[in-house]
Motif scaffolding. Sequence first.
Motif, PDB file in Angstrom:
ATOM      1  N   MET A   2       0.952  -1.171   0.748  1.00  0.00           N
ATOM      2  CA  MET A   2      -0.236   0.245   0.151  1.00  0.00           C
ATOM      3  C   MET A   2       0.921   1.319   0.348  1.00  0.00           C
ATOM      4  N   LEU A   3       2.534   1.167   0.926  1.00  0.00           N
ATOM      5  CA  LEU A   3       2.768   2.189   0.595  1.00  0.00           C
ATOM      6  C   LEU A   3       3.903   2.594  -0.111  1.00  0.00           C
ATOM      7  N   VAL A   4       4.128   1.811  -1.622  1.00  0.00           N
ATOM      8  CA  VAL A   4       4.986   0.953  -2.502  1.00  0.00           C
ATOM      9  C   VAL A   4       3.853   2.320  -3.828  1.00  0.00           C
ATOM     10  N   LEU A   5       2.421   1.978  -3.813  1.00  0.00           N
ATOM     11  CA  LEU A   5       1.873   2.342  -4.526  1.00  0.00           C
ATOM     12  C   LEU A   5       1.078   3.587  -4.643  1.00  0.00           C
ATOM     13  N   LYS A   6       1.885   4.220  -2.807  1.00  0.00           N
ATOM     14  CA  LYS A   6       1.527   5.517  -3.213  1.00  0.00           C
ATOM     15  C   LYS A   6       2.485   6.098  -3.673  1.00  0.00           C
TER      16      LYS A   6
END
Length: 316
Positions: free
Chosen positions: A170-174
């Motif tokens: 979720m963080l890398v996707l951001k």
Amino acid sequence: MNTKSPLIPRLCLAGAVLLWGTSFVAMKYALTGFAPMAVIFLRMALASLVMSLFWGRVPKTGRQPGDLKWLALVCLLQPCLYFLLEGFAVSLTTSAQAGMISSLVPLLVAAGAFVFLREALSARMLLGLGLSLAGVAWLSLSGAAGEAAPNPALGNLLELLAMCCASGYMLVLKHLSSRYNSWQLTGLQAFAGALFFLPWAFATSPAWLAEPLAAFRAVPGQAWLAVGYLGGVVTLGAFGLYNQAVARLASAQAAASINLVPLVAVLAGWLLLGEALAPAQAAACGVILAGVLLGQTKATGAGRAARSRSPADGPA
């Protein structure tokens, strides 16, 4: 319709939660005819087939220097490592314990977003996360005992590692969502997942090599329908909708909605499988809903300021 409306990403989140929640029921039907790793491969392969039909119409963003490692990391974390770890975890521990561990995702994402993306955390969001976490724990504990857990310690460790993968995804996707179309990222995840789980599927389904026709003919129709739903609807729809939402919401705020997935799963099991919904479970569902709504209500400017920062300032 105003595409900048905050209602749009919230509707996308609601759709993703609905699909992810009902996937547990579909998985139960799919497992009546396939091994767990085979189900994951088939859903990824089907999603890849559907995406390939529309791939030429998906907007492609020119890759910037340094993006390749982030694209590879997104695909490695989700779906590859996440489904691999969780697939084995659920066979070793109880669903109640796994459910409690999975509720750590919003807190892990919030902590990671604070460290890597510098997203502010309001007291209201922290309270909402805590309340929904307590509701998920209550929901898990109040559920009926599942099958015996042969190795709960190892299963819980694998589930925790799976949740770390989900939070990292979720963080890398951001980090990537401002430059890449959400369906482009979804397609890449499906293609990578199909390739990754291909050897696992054959390793856990030896009949596919020995007698493939007989093996597939023996699969009940409900299992095929469930695989079709998982691959053609859940894999593409849930990831696509979530990827759309996370591009316009703070990471912690988007992750808070994930605590609604167990609620949807319990309701789907009750409606579709006839599983009893005890009064304590109904009350726990209410606590989860209250916590998510509290965490999603964001009247301050902190969240807007966080979203206005470039995701390129994120993970380094």
